[in-house]
Design a protein around this motif. Structure first.
Motif, PDB file in Angstrom:
ATOM      1  N   LEU A  44     -19.515 -11.263  -4.395  1.00  0.00           N
ATOM      2  CA  LEU A  44     -19.542  -9.363  -4.409  1.00  0.00           C
ATOM      3  C   LEU A  44     -20.535  -9.658  -3.129  1.00  0.00           C
ATOM      4  O   LEU A  44     -20.678  -9.214  -1.525  1.00  0.00           O
ATOM      5  N   HIS A  65     -13.868  -3.519  -7.570  1.00  0.00           N
ATOM      6  CA  HIS A  65     -14.946  -3.619  -6.930  1.00  0.00           C
ATOM      7  C   HIS A  65     -15.724  -2.321  -6.763  1.00  0.00           C
ATOM      8  O   HIS A  65     -16.620  -2.478  -5.741  1.00  0.00           O
ATOM      9  N   ILE A  69     -19.755  -2.796  -5.346  1.00  0.00           N
ATOM     10  CA  ILE A  69     -20.115  -2.492  -4.295  1.00  0.00           C
ATOM     11  C   ILE A  69     -21.081  -1.608  -3.968  1.00  0.00           C
ATOM     12  O   ILE A  69     -22.238  -1.865  -3.340  1.00  0.00           O
TER      13      ILE A  69
END
Length: 276
Positions: A44, A65, A69
């Motif tokens: 990520l 995510h 994130i």
């Protein structure tokens, strides 16, 4: 210069966001492209750095995510900060990455497209206490809905949301089932009814009020068991497709400065999913 956008997730092949956004670009003669990108959890941070390096104007974020994130972004808007989840990233004029969450506002837009804006004092039962419920609860509160009860299998999880909201109450699914007549708007946010999940009801709707409004965030299938049972009781139905389209439209507006044609998109996707 051509703009480009994306949606990241794991998995990602099932997402209808590329089809939706690319159709809007074509409809509005926008020189842009939107692509799906499969990003594993361990990649990520590299993906975010790559998007920034390669000049992405923004992207959407889906499971798993939405929370992870956040450390890789420069700032969050108020709702995303409250939720602790991001589904839209905007690259600002200064080159910063700003996170938003359009899921809750998208749901509210879809709901009020069906029921109007004059029911903001109606008692609401929000079923579930996961990330979707959290976003919807805060978005409802921000726009002026104040009588919100959250029902969940684990009451403590629902209580955590109402504590952060400083209003509302948390109850068990069993309590909700016995007191359905006390509510006018029902919002089903659990995975119950998904084509790929447990095709079931969150609880019995035997005591469901006939004049109620029933909404579900699941859009495939369009008519979940919850909506089917509520419709049989005489309820006004709000399926999950409007939320999906409006959350995407809000992201589109953040990126390109105007709101796309959501009615035509809802009709298009409804037909694809076998609805009327």
């Amino acid at each position: 210069m051509k703009k480009w956008f994306a949606v990241i997730g794991d998995p990602i092949a099932q997402s209808k966001s590329p089809e939706m956004h690319n159709a809007w670009y074509e409809e509005e003669n926008v020189d842009a492209a939107y692509i799906p990108v499969h990003v594993k959890h361990e990649h990520l941070q590299q993906a975010v750095a790559s998007f920034k390096l390669l000049g992405a104007s923004g992207w959407n974020v889906t499971i798993p995510h939405k929370q992870t994130i956040i450390p890789f972004l420069d700032e969050l808007d108020e709702l995303a900060a409250k939720m602790g989840a991001v589904n839209t990233v905007v690259r600002t004029a200064e080159g910063k990455l700003k996170g938003y969450n359009t899921d809750g506002p998208g749901f509210v837009k879809a709901l009020e497209q069906v029921i109007g804006t004059n029911k903001r004092d109606a008692p609401i039962l929000l079923i579930g206490a996961g990330g979707a419920a959290r976003g919807i609860a805060f978005a409802l509160q921000l726009i002026g809905y104040s009588d919100i009860t959250i029902a969940n299998r684990t009451v403590e999880n629902a209580q955590q949301i109402t504590d952060e909201m400083n209003e509302g109450q948390a109850i068990s699914l069993q309590q909700a089932e016995q007191n359905l007549a006390a509510f006018q708007i029902f919002i089903q946010t659990t995975p119950a009814g998904m084509t790929t999940g447990d095709f079931a009801l969150p609880f019995s709707l035997e005591k469901f009020p006939a004049s109620a409004i029933a909404a579900d965030i699941v859009y495939n299938p369009l008519m979940t068991p919850f909506l089917q049972a509520a419709e049989q009781k005489g309820a006004t139905i709000v399926n999950g497709l409007g939320m999906f389209v409006h959350q995407g439209a809000i992201a589109y507006e953040y990126w390109l400065g105007h709101y796309p044609n959501t009615n035509a998109m809802i009709a298009r996707l409804t037909a694809q999913l076998g609805g009327k």
